[in-house]
Design a protein around this motif. Structure first.
Motif, PDB file in Angstrom:
ATOM      1  N   ILE A 177       0.839  -1.202   0.000  1.00 49.55           N
ATOM      2  CA  ILE A 177       0.000   0.000   0.000  1.00 49.55           C
ATOM      3  C   ILE A 177       0.872   1.250   0.000  1.00 49.55           C
ATOM      4  N   VAL A 178       1.906   1.258   0.815  1.00 44.95           N
ATOM      5  CA  VAL A 178       2.782   2.426   0.917  1.00 44.95           C
ATOM      6  C   VAL A 178       3.456   2.709  -0.421  1.00 44.95           C
ATOM      7  N   ARG A 179       3.917   1.682  -1.091  1.00 42.68           N
ATOM      8  CA  ARG A 179       4.584   1.891  -2.381  1.00 42.68           C
ATOM      9  C   ARG A 179       3.622   2.479  -3.406  1.00 42.68           C
ATOM     10  N   ALA A 180       2.410   1.971  -3.419  1.00 43.09           N
ATOM     11  CA  ALA A 180       1.406   2.520  -4.337  1.00 43.09           C
ATOM     12  C   ALA A 180       1.085   3.958  -3.970  1.00 43.09           C
ATOM     13  N   ALA A 181       0.973   4.231  -2.684  1.00 45.28           N
ATOM     14  CA  ALA A 181       0.628   5.576  -2.223  1.00 45.28           C
ATOM     15  C   ALA A 181       1.762   6.561  -2.479  1.00 45.28           C
ATOM     16  N   CYS A 182       3.006   6.115  -2.337  1.00 46.35           N
ATOM     17  CA  CYS A 182       4.148   6.991  -2.608  1.00 46.35           C
ATOM     18  C   CYS A 182       4.091   7.531  -4.030  1.00 46.35           C
ATOM     19  N   GLU A 183       3.779   6.660  -4.967  1.00 48.43           N
ATOM     20  CA  GLU A 183       3.722   7.091  -6.363  1.00 48.43           C
ATOM     21  C   GLU A 183       2.605   8.097  -6.583  1.00 48.43           C
ATOM     22  N   VAL A 184       1.456   7.856  -5.969  1.00 47.47           N
ATOM     23  CA  VAL A 184       0.326   8.778  -6.139  1.00 47.47           C
ATOM     24  C   VAL A 184       0.615  10.111  -5.467  1.00 47.47           C
ATOM     25  N   PHE A 185       1.020  10.068  -4.193  1.00 46.30           N
ATOM     26  CA  PHE A 185       1.305  11.305  -3.465  1.00 46.30           C
ATOM     27  C   PHE A 185       2.436  12.089  -4.137  1.00 46.30           C
ATOM     28  N   PRO A 205     -11.438   0.516   2.805  1.00 40.74           N
ATOM     29  CA  PRO A 205     -11.474   0.345   4.263  1.00 40.74           C
ATOM     30  C   PRO A 205     -10.187  -0.255   4.826  1.00 40.74           C
ATOM     31  N   LEU A 206      -9.529  -1.106   4.026  1.00 42.88           N
ATOM     32  CA  LEU A 206      -8.296  -1.722   4.517  1.00 42.88           C
ATOM     33  C   LEU A 206      -7.197  -0.673   4.696  1.00 42.88           C
ATOM     34  N   VAL A 207      -7.163   0.335   3.832  1.00 45.84           N
ATOM     35  CA  VAL A 207      -6.190   1.419   3.976  1.00 45.84           C
ATOM     36  C   VAL A 207      -6.401   2.132   5.317  1.00 45.84           C
ATOM     37  N   TYR A 208      -7.662   2.424   5.619  1.00 42.92           N
ATOM     38  CA  TYR A 208      -7.963   3.102   6.882  1.00 42.92           C
ATOM     39  C   TYR A 208      -7.695   2.194   8.081  1.00 42.92           C
ATOM     40  N   GLN A 209      -7.910   0.890   7.888  1.00 43.02           N
ATOM     41  CA  GLN A 209      -7.646  -0.053   8.973  1.00 43.02           C
ATOM     42  C   GLN A 209      -6.160  -0.052   9.329  1.00 43.02           C
ATOM     43  N   TYR A 210      -5.307   0.025   8.336  1.00 42.62           N
ATOM     44  CA  TYR A 210      -3.864  -0.032   8.562  1.00 42.62           C
ATOM     45  C   TYR A 210      -3.263   1.315   8.960  1.00 42.62           C
ATOM     46  N   PHE A 211      -3.743   2.400   8.351  1.00 43.49           N
ATOM     47  CA  PHE A 211      -3.078   3.686   8.522  1.00 43.49           C
ATOM     48  C   PHE A 211      -3.925   4.753   9.209  1.00 43.49           C
ATOM     49  N   GLY A 212      -5.206   4.473   9.417  1.00 39.37           N
ATOM     50  CA  GLY A 212      -6.050   5.362  10.190  1.00 39.37           C
ATOM     51  C   GLY A 212      -6.644   6.526   9.433  1.00 39.37           C
ATOM     52  N   SER A 213      -5.871   7.103   8.514  1.00 41.56           N
ATOM     53  CA  SER A 213      -6.334   8.285   7.797  1.00 41.56           C
ATOM     54  C   SER A 213      -5.435   8.514   6.593  1.00 41.56           C
ATOM     55  N   LYS A 214      -5.845   9.450   5.767  1.00 41.48           N
ATOM     56  CA  LYS A 214      -5.011   9.857   4.633  1.00 41.48           C
ATOM     57  C   LYS A 214      -3.696  10.439   5.136  1.00 41.48           C
ATOM     58  N   THR A 272       3.300  12.085  -7.181  1.00 41.74           N
ATOM     59  CA  THR A 272       2.974  12.513  -8.539  1.00 41.74           C
ATOM     60  C   THR A 272       1.956  13.649  -8.562  1.00 41.74           C
ATOM     61  N   VAL A 273       0.879  13.503  -7.792  1.00 42.06           N
ATOM     62  CA  VAL A 273      -0.187  14.514  -7.836  1.00 42.06           C
ATOM     63  C   VAL A 273      -0.235  15.386  -6.592  1.00 42.06           C
ATOM     64  N   GLY A 274       0.478  14.998  -5.526  1.00 38.77           N
ATOM     65  CA  GLY A 274       0.463  15.767  -4.298  1.00 38.77           C
ATOM     66  C   GLY A 274      -0.597  15.288  -3.323  1.00 38.77           C
ATOM     67  N   PHE A 275      -0.403  15.633  -2.051  1.00 39.38           N
ATOM     68  CA  PHE A 275      -1.312  15.181  -1.001  1.00 39.38           C
ATOM     69  C   PHE A 275      -2.744  15.635  -1.249  1.00 39.38           C
ATOM     70  N   ALA A 276      -2.919  16.894  -1.582  1.00 35.63           N
ATOM     71  CA  ALA A 276      -4.267  17.463  -1.691  1.00 35.63           C
ATOM     72  C   ALA A 276      -5.092  16.779  -2.769  1.00 35.63           C
ATOM     73  N   LYS A 277      -4.468  16.432  -3.883  1.00 35.47           N
ATOM     74  CA  LYS A 277      -5.203  15.846  -4.998  1.00 35.47           C
ATOM     75  C   LYS A 277      -5.283  14.327  -4.939  1.00 35.47           C
ATOM     76  N   ALA A 278      -4.513  13.723  -4.072  1.00 36.70           N
ATOM     77  CA  ALA A 278      -4.501  12.265  -3.979  1.00 36.70           C
ATOM     78  C   ALA A 278      -5.795  11.746  -3.362  1.00 36.70           C
ATOM     79  N   SER A 279      -6.254  10.605  -3.825  1.00 33.44           N
ATOM     80  CA  SER A 279      -7.479   9.978  -3.328  1.00 33.44           C
ATOM     81  C   SER A 279      -7.151   8.638  -2.692  1.00 33.44           C
ATOM     82  N   VAL A 280      -7.628   8.436  -1.467  1.00 34.16           N
ATOM     83  CA  VAL A 280      -7.413   7.149  -0.801  1.00 34.16           C
ATOM     84  C   VAL A 280      -8.060   6.029  -1.610  1.00 34.16           C
ATOM     85  N   ALA A 281      -9.217   6.304  -2.183  1.00 37.90           N
ATOM     86  CA  ALA A 281      -9.886   5.296  -3.010  1.00 37.90           C
ATOM     87  C   ALA A 281      -9.027   4.934  -4.213  1.00 37.90           C
ATOM     88  N   GLY A 282      -8.419   5.949  -4.828  1.00 35.92           N
ATOM     89  CA  GLY A 282      -7.556   5.687  -5.975  1.00 35.92           C
ATOM     90  C   GLY A 282      -6.314   4.911  -5.589  1.00 35.92           C
TER      91      GLY A 282
END
Length: 214
Positions: free
Chosen positions: A20-28, A50-59, A30-40
Motif C-alpha cells: 500500500i505504501v509503495r502505491a501511495a508513494c507514487e500517487v502522493f 477500508p483496509l487502507v484506513y484499517q492499517y493507517f487510520g487516515s489519509k 505525482t499529484v500531491g497530497f491534496a489531490k490524492a485519493s485514498v480510493a484511488g
C-alpha cells in the motif's frame, strides 16, 4: 500498478502495508497530497479502501508512512556512505550517486519531502522534522570534514556551507528528475564535472568509473 493478488487472505500484514505504501508513494509524489485519493490509492494497490484506513487510520497517516518510507531509504544510504572511508568532495559525490540510484525506479519519492499541500502538523510534521534533522546532521558532518580539510573549523562557516550544500543537492536532484533520459551514472559523472569546474579539486575518478564504488 494494480496487483492481482493484493489484499487476499494469507498475505502477511507487513507485506501488505508495504504494498500500500509503495502505491501511495507514487500517487502522493505525482499529484500531491491534496489531490490524492485514498480510493484511488487502494485501487492501485489492489485492495479495499477500508483496509487502507484499517492499517493507517487516515489519509494523513498514510502520507506519514510514505514520507517515512522514502526518507528512511535515503537517510540509510547516506549513513552507509558516511560510514565508509570517503571524506570531503568524494563523500559528497558518493552521497549524490546513492540518491540518484535509489530514486531511479521511484523518482516520486523526492517530491514527497517538498509537497506544500501536505499537513503541517501531526504525524506528517513530526516525520518530516525527524528526517530533516537526521539528514541535516549527516550533511553538516560531511561539510565539516570538507571544511576541516582546508583548515576552516568556524561553526558558522560550516552551518552556512551546509545550507548551501543541501540546496545544491535539491537543485541537482530536481534538475535530474526533469531530465528522465539521464541515467544515474550519467548524472553522477555530470556532478563530478561540475564539482571539478567549481572547486578545481578532483575527487577520485573511480567514483564515476567503478561500478563497485556505487
Amino acid at each position: 500498478m494494480s496487483r492481482a493478488n493484493a489484499g487476499t487472505k494469507g498475505v502477511p500484514r507487513a507485506d501488505r502495508e508495504l504494498q500500500i505504501v509503495r502505491a501511495a508513494c507514487e500517487v502522493f509524489g505525482t499529484v500531491g497530497f491534496a489531490k490524492a485519493s485514498v480510493a484511488g490509492i487502494a485501487a492501485d494497490a489492489g485492495i479495499s479502501k477500508p483496509l487502507v484506513y484499517q492499517y493507517f487510520g487516515s489519509k494523513e497517516g498514510l502520507f506519514s508512512a510514505c514520507l517515512t518510507h522514502g526518507a528512511e531509504l535515503l537517510a540509510s544510504d547516506m549513513e552507509r556512505v558516511a560510514a565508509d572511508d570517503s571524506v570531503g568532495l568524494e563523500r559528497g559525490l558518493r552521497t549524490l550517486d546513492g540518491i540518484f540510484r535509489i530514486l531511479e525506479p521511484q523518482p516520486w519519492l523526492w517530491r514527497l519531502f517538498f509537497d506544500r499541500t501536505a499537513p503541517e502538523s501531526g504525524d506528517v510534521a513530526a516525520a518530516r522534522a525527524f528526517y530533516t534533522d537526521r539528514i541535516t546532521r549527516l550533511a553538516m558532518e560531511g561539510v565539516g570534514e570538507l571544511m576541516a580539510l582546508v583548515g576552516d573549523d568556524d561553526p558558522l562557516d560550516v552551518s552556512a556551507m551546509t545550507a548551501v550544500w543541501m540546496n545544491v543537492v535539491d537543485t541537482l536532484v530536481t534538475w535530474w528528475l526533469d531530465h528522465p533520459e539521464v541515467t544515474p551514472s550519467q548524472m553522477t559523472e555530470r556532478c563530478y564535472r561540475l564539482i571539478v569546474a567549481l572547486s578545481g579539486a578532483e575527487p577520485p575518478a573511480q567514483i564515476v568509473a567503478d561500478p563497485a564504488a556505487r
